[in-house]
Design a protein around this motif. Structure first.
Motif, mmCIF file in Angstrom:
data_model
loop_
_atom_site.group_PDB
_atom_site.id
_atom_site.type_symbol
_atom_site.label_atom_id
_atom_site.label_comp_id
_atom_site.label_asym_id
_atom_site.label_seq_id
_atom_site.Cartn_x
_atom_site.Cartn_y
_atom_site.Cartn_z
ATOM 1 N N GLU A 1 -11.799 -12.564 -37.196
ATOM 2 C CA GLU A 1 -12.631 -12.975 -36.056
ATOM 3 C C GLU A 1 -11.987 -14.123 -35.298
ATOM 4 O OE1 GLU A 1 -17.147 -14.623 -35.139
ATOM 5 O OE2 GLU A 1 -16.612 -14.021 -37.178
ATOM 6 N N GLU A 2 -11.485 -15.112 -36.028
ATOM 7 C CA GLU A 2 -10.811 -16.247 -35.391
ATOM 8 C C GLU A 2 -9.564 -15.797 -34.628
ATOM 9 O OE1 GLU A 2 -10.073 -18.930 -38.611
ATOM 10 O OE2 GLU A 2 -12.198 -19.428 -38.844
ATOM 11 N N TYR A 3 -8.802 -14.886 -35.220
ATOM 12 C CA TYR A 3 -7.587 -14.386 -34.572
ATOM 13 C C TYR A 3 -7.924 -13.659 -33.268
ATOM 14 C CZ TYR A 3 -3.437 -11.593 -33.679
ATOM 15 O OH TYR A 3 -2.359 -11.005 -33.071
ATOM 16 N N ILE A 4 -8.911 -12.762 -33.316
ATOM 17 C CA ILE A 4 -9.267 -11.980 -32.131
ATOM 18 C C ILE A 4 -9.881 -12.877 -31.062
ATOM 19 C CG2 ILE A 4 -10.726 -10.100 -31.279
ATOM 20 C CD1 ILE A 4 -10.497 -8.912 -34.165
ATOM 21 N N ARG A 5 -10.738 -13.801 -31.484
ATOM 22 C CA ARG A 5 -11.348 -14.728 -30.529
ATOM 23 C C ARG A 5 -10.270 -15.595 -29.876
ATOM 24 N NH1 ARG A 5 -15.996 -16.507 -33.109
ATOM 25 N NH2 ARG A 5 -17.058 -14.837 -32.045
ATOM 26 N N GLY A 6 -9.242 -15.958 -30.635
ATOM 27 C CA GLY A 6 -8.131 -16.736 -30.096
ATOM 28 C C GLY A 6 -7.357 -15.994 -29.018
ATOM 29 N N LEU A 7 -7.421 -14.659 -29.049
ATOM 30 C CA LEU A 7 -6.783 -13.849 -28.014
ATOM 31 C C LEU A 7 -7.660 -13.714 -26.769
ATOM 32 C CD1 LEU A 7 -5.313 -10.982 -30.236
ATOM 33 C CD2 LEU A 7 -4.090 -12.925 -29.244
ATOM 34 N N ILE B 1 -20.713 -0.633 -32.923
ATOM 35 C CA ILE B 1 -19.500 -0.015 -32.365
ATOM 36 C C ILE B 1 -19.767 0.488 -30.955
ATOM 37 C CG2 ILE B 1 -17.908 1.948 -32.601
ATOM 38 C CD1 ILE B 1 -18.157 1.567 -35.663
ATOM 39 N N ASP B 2 -20.962 1.027 -30.708
ATOM 40 C CA ASP B 2 -21.314 1.522 -29.374
ATOM 41 C C ASP B 2 -21.225 0.428 -28.313
ATOM 42 O OD1 ASP B 2 -21.739 4.122 -30.195
ATOM 43 O OD2 ASP B 2 -23.902 3.841 -30.495
ATOM 44 N N GLN B 3 -21.461 -0.813 -28.705
ATOM 45 C CA GLN B 3 -21.432 -1.935 -27.765
ATOM 46 C C GLN B 3 -20.027 -2.486 -27.535
ATOM 47 O OE1 GLN B 3 -24.185 -2.791 -26.026
ATOM 48 N NE2 GLN B 3 -24.982 -0.995 -27.095
ATOM 49 N N CYS B 4 -19.053 -1.967 -28.259
ATOM 50 C CA CYS B 4 -17.684 -2.499 -28.198
ATOM 51 C C CYS B 4 -16.738 -1.544 -27.486
ATOM 52 C CB CYS B 4 -17.177 -2.791 -29.611
ATOM 53 S SG CYS B 4 -18.101 -4.096 -30.413
ATOM 54 N N ASP B 5 -15.590 -2.093 -27.103
ATOM 55 C CA ASP B 5 -14.543 -1.303 -26.451
ATOM 56 C C ASP B 5 -13.498 -0.830 -27.450
ATOM 57 O OD1 ASP B 5 -15.628 -1.898 -23.827
ATOM 58 O OD2 ASP B 5 -14.832 -3.926 -24.128
ATOM 59 N N ALA B 6 -13.397 -1.529 -28.589
ATOM 60 C CA ALA B 6 -12.375 -1.196 -29.586
ATOM 61 C C ALA B 6 -12.859 -1.627 -30.962
ATOM 62 C CB ALA B 6 -11.068 -1.905 -29.267
ATOM 63 N N ILE B 7 -12.219 -1.061 -32.003
ATOM 64 C CA ILE B 7 -12.448 -1.568 -33.354
ATOM 65 C C ILE B 7 -11.109 -2.052 -33.913
ATOM 66 C CG2 ILE B 7 -14.421 -0.048 -33.738
ATOM 67 C CD1 ILE B 7 -12.699 1.416 -35.830
ATOM 68 N N TYR B 8 -11.193 -3.094 -34.713
ATOM 69 C CA TYR B 8 -10.031 -3.725 -35.322
ATOM 70 C C TYR B 8 -10.137 -3.498 -36.824
ATOM 71 C CZ TYR B 8 -6.751 -7.614 -36.256
ATOM 72 O OH TYR B 8 -5.685 -8.384 -36.660
ATOM 73 N N VAL B 9 -9.256 -2.695 -37.380
ATOM 74 C CA VAL B 9 -9.320 -2.308 -38.784
ATOM 75 C C VAL B 9 -8.497 -3.296 -39.615
ATOM 76 C CG1 VAL B 9 -8.889 -0.461 -40.447
ATOM 77 C CG2 VAL B 9 -9.538 0.103 -38.104
ATOM 78 N N LEU B 10 -9.158 -3.924 -40.582
ATOM 79 C CA LEU B 10 -8.482 -4.909 -41.419
ATOM 80 C C LEU B 10 -7.390 -4.258 -42.277
ATOM 81 C CD1 LEU B 10 -11.457 -7.115 -42.661
ATOM 82 C CD2 LEU B 10 -9.895 -7.536 -40.763
ATOM 83 N N LEU B 11 -6.394 -5.050 -42.596
ATOM 84 C CA LEU B 11 -5.254 -4.623 -43.397
ATOM 85 C C LEU B 11 -5.709 -4.100 -44.752
ATOM 86 C CD1 LEU B 11 -2.114 -4.719 -43.156
ATOM 87 C CD2 LEU B 11 -2.220 -6.896 -44.349
ATOM 88 N N HIS B 12 -5.181 -2.971 -45.173
ATOM 89 C CA HIS B 12 -5.470 -2.330 -46.465
ATOM 90 C C HIS B 12 -6.924 -1.860 -46.600
ATOM 91 C CE1 HIS B 12 -1.531 -3.728 -47.508
ATOM 92 N NE2 HIS B 12 -1.901 -4.987 -47.460
ATOM 93 N N ALA C 1 1.448 -9.700 -40.118
ATOM 94 C CA ALA C 1 1.784 -10.946 -39.426
ATOM 95 C C ALA C 1 0.547 -11.627 -38.853
ATOM 96 C CB ALA C 1 2.787 -10.662 -38.311
ATOM 97 N N GLU C 2 -0.550 -10.901 -38.719
ATOM 98 C CA GLU C 2 -1.779 -11.456 -38.152
ATOM 99 C C GLU C 2 -2.700 -12.052 -39.214
ATOM 100 O OE1 GLU C 2 -1.766 -7.958 -34.759
ATOM 101 O OE2 GLU C 2 -3.326 -7.974 -36.273
#
Length: 128
Positions: free
Chosen positions: A23-29, A54-65, A92-93
């Protein structure tokens, strides 16, 4: 862009920390983040709530592993069926890196490998 974080929760140690880090990483972008890890425990059907998120979003960010998690697979399939962008987290993220022993072949202190009169070697037979 509004981004939903998808990832494994059941059986994952400290999953909230991984979601918060993402969340912090994406918000930082500069994006708006929807984090499902803060839903209260004990609800009967999280998937229906997650679909609405998900319906309210434009994308989903899938966590590593997390790609093999049953719930995450369902979220990815739902996102694809509703034409949402699916973004996979890269190592790297994250702050969590691979285990140190994978990068350093020396399990014991370095002097253990170099007794007097012998050349250095590692457990896999490579001369140093």
């Amino acid at each position: 862009m509004r981004v939903y974080i998808a990832g494994a929760m059941t059986g994952v140690f400290k999953y909230k920390e991984k979601f918060t880090e993402a969340e912090e990483y994406i918000r930082g972008l500069g994006h708006i983040v929807v984090n499902p890890s803060f839903l209260p425990e004990g609800l009967s059907d999280y998937y229906e709530i997650n679909k609405a998120m998900i319906d309210q979003c434009d994308a989903i960010y899938v966590l590593l592993h997390s790609e093999n998690s049953v719930g995450t697979k369902k979220e990815i399939e739902y996102a694809k069926s509703t034409c949402k962008q699916v973004i996979y987290q890269q190592e790297a993220e994250t702050k969590e890196k691979e285990w140190g022993w994978k990068k350093d072949p020396y399990i014991y202190p370095r002097h253990f490998y170099s007794p007097v009169g012998y050349t250095l070697w590692d457990p896999w037979g490579r001369r140093l």
